[in-house]
Enzyme design. Sequence first.
Site, PDB file in Angstrom:
ATOM      1  N   ASP A 118     -12.388  68.030  10.015  1.00  0.00           N
ATOM      2  CA  ASP A 118     -12.314  66.610  10.371  1.00  0.00           C
ATOM      3  C   ASP A 118     -11.013  65.956   9.926  1.00  0.00           C
ATOM      4  O   ASP A 118     -10.984  64.763   9.618  1.00  0.00           O
ATOM      5  CB  ASP A 118     -13.527  65.846   9.795  1.00  0.00           C
ATOM      6  CG  ASP A 118     -14.827  66.465  10.223  1.00  0.00           C
ATOM      7  OD1 ASP A 118     -14.901  66.934  11.376  1.00  0.00           O
ATOM      8  OD2 ASP A 118     -15.776  66.504   9.410  1.00  0.00           O
ATOM      9  N   LYS A 167      -7.733  67.018  13.936  1.00  0.00           N
ATOM     10  CA  LYS A 167      -7.115  68.067  14.764  1.00  0.00           C
ATOM     11  C   LYS A 167      -7.162  67.679  16.241  1.00  0.00           C
ATOM     12  O   LYS A 167      -6.219  67.915  16.987  1.00  0.00           O
ATOM     13  CB  LYS A 167      -7.849  69.403  14.556  1.00  0.00           C
ATOM     14  CG  LYS A 167      -7.806  69.901  13.127  1.00  0.00           C
ATOM     15  CD  LYS A 167      -8.613  71.183  12.949  1.00  0.00           C
ATOM     16  CE  LYS A 167     -10.114  70.987  13.065  1.00  0.00           C
ATOM     17  NZ  LYS A 167     -10.725  70.202  11.981  1.00  0.00           N
ATOM     18  N   GLY A 174     -16.540  68.882  15.921  1.00  0.00           N
ATOM     19  CA  GLY A 174     -16.620  67.561  16.543  1.00  0.00           C
ATOM     20  C   GLY A 174     -15.260  66.909  16.431  1.00  0.00           C
ATOM     21  O   GLY A 174     -14.777  66.681  15.335  1.00  0.00           O
ATOM     22  N   HIS A 175     -14.617  66.702  17.564  1.00  0.00           N
ATOM     23  CA  HIS A 175     -13.284  66.111  17.556  1.00  0.00           C
ATOM     24  C   HIS A 175     -13.328  64.776  18.293  1.00  0.00           C
ATOM     25  O   HIS A 175     -13.751  64.718  19.443  1.00  0.00           O
ATOM     26  CB  HIS A 175     -12.283  67.015  18.286  1.00  0.00           C
ATOM     27  CG  HIS A 175     -12.283  68.433  17.795  1.00  0.00           C
ATOM     28  ND1 HIS A 175     -12.084  68.758  16.472  1.00  0.00           N
ATOM     29  CD2 HIS A 175     -12.460  69.600  18.453  1.00  0.00           C
ATOM     30  CE1 HIS A 175     -12.127  70.077  16.346  1.00  0.00           C
ATOM     31  NE2 HIS A 175     -12.365  70.614  17.534  1.00  0.00           N
ATOM     32  N   GLN A 208     -13.083  73.707  12.676  1.00  0.00           N
ATOM     33  CA  GLN A 208     -13.307  73.756  11.233  1.00  0.00           C
ATOM     34  C   GLN A 208     -11.962  73.759  10.499  1.00  0.00           C
ATOM     35  O   GLN A 208     -11.044  73.128  10.967  1.00  0.00           O
ATOM     36  CB  GLN A 208     -14.170  74.971  10.839  1.00  0.00           C
ATOM     37  CG  GLN A 208     -15.594  74.883  11.369  1.00  0.00           C
ATOM     38  CD  GLN A 208     -15.695  75.143  12.861  1.00  0.00           C
ATOM     39  OE1 GLN A 208     -15.241  76.165  13.362  1.00  0.00           O
ATOM     40  NE2 GLN A 208     -16.294  74.230  13.597  1.00  0.00           N
TER      41      GLN A 208
END
Length: 430
Positions: free
Chosen positions: A13, A16, A40-41, A223
């Site tokens: 988080d 990225k 989750g981006h 990750q």
Amino acid sequence: MPAIVLVGAQWGDEGKGKATDAMGADVDYVVKFNGGNNAGHTVVVGDERYALHLLPSGILTPGCTPVIGNGAVIDPAVLFEEIDGLVGRGVDCSRLLVSANAHIVAPYNRTMDRVTERFLGKRRIGTTGRGIGPTYADKMNRVGLRIQDLLDENILRQKVEGALDVKNHLLVKVYNRRAIGVDEVVAELLEWVERLRPHIADTGLVLNRALDEGRIVLFEGGQATLLDVDHGTYPFVTSSNATAGGACTGSGVPPNRIDRVIAVVKAYTTRVGEGPFPTELHDADGEWLRTTGGEYGVTTGRPRRCGWYDVPVARYAVRVNGVTDLVMTKLDVLTGREKVPVCVAYDVDGARHREMPMTQTEFHHARPVYEYLDGWSEDITRVRAFEDLPKNAQRYVLALEELSGCRISAVGVGPDRAATVVRHSLLPPT
Ligand code: GDP
Ligand code: IMO
Ligand code: MG
């Protein structure tokens, strides 16, 4: 050439997605090489906010080809839910390529993820519950299902039978759950075949050819370094290689083709899930970081654990990944503090450590040694040139650059795609 790898430097988080998206216009292919929909981006483009999980962040850039490589794991239902959501908002997903060798997150892998976490009790990992660990375990145990297996119903059935053989004993006899039928799994997976078919490709071949033709390929890690199964805070990690080496094994592009390695690092630190975290704050400052930084998981909505910048972690990430450029995000979040603590070393049972300690026990005992840098109070969200940042914000970046052992080439000052101060171009000269 060129090939650029982009990874997370901390526990995920870091931003990225935004960094990848911001480079999107200059990039021809964006490759997800590890992980699945545990990622989750969030990408913010003007008034639009996108939450991406399985699709590489390059999907939002017209003309860029998104690729899911062999090292990633795919839950087909999630993939198409995400595609449908994006298509509904006008995003073209037709160019997506999916490796025939990527593994499938089968329904029983999700079940196993949840039951094993429950059984671990207070030793649980705090996984995202998406079936990621059990899917990679099946891959290593050589009972995994691959995307190409969907193209041959007989093979698929045999493989599902093989995978469920032992698992059903476990589910029924150990975990007190019902057995899972082969037919229901095969039927559920076959539902996706026709939609998947046009996207399935020999992505290793495609990417190597693209590099031969001088295209720019960006490998986007899910990750992060400290969640890597080999180099992270094992066992509190994810089950894939999130470090730069994973870009090669997870895509079929060899190490000698990689030109540049970018690590994205937050101006402070966060972590979701269980596991050691030396600079974690359990006080009002931690709450302040969480609220000011909006630190809630994109995938599970869990509040993220928050703490100050950790230099030994950053130095470790620089070393393990061979980082050529750091992208520092969320500097704007630190605005308004008189002093900003930075952890420069650990005290481990009385001994000073400037590098990550060798053992898990030592890391659990690590107490941060802080230096206190001067803060700034001016709003920096509209700044676009480094010299226009308040002097103390500049000093903060320069001090972290020096301490972390790698140049900081870009600094994030807000969630929007455009809210970045670029110091050095992130694209190699072609
Ligand atoms: P990822 O998983 O590494 O892509 O990161 P996430 O999207 O899970 O979390 C990063 C969060 O920070 C997202 O909500 C982004 O919109 C936001 N973000 C990224 N860069 C910046 C920045 O420079 N400043 C601020 N305020 N927010 C940022
Ligand atoms: P992005 O790509 C932060 C964490 C989980 C848990 C551990 C194992 O958005 O940075 P898993 O479901 O992977 O088996 O969970 O890893 N985790 C993440 N934390 N960001 C992520 O992805 C993560 N993906 C997994 O919280 O601690
Ligand atoms: Mg994330």
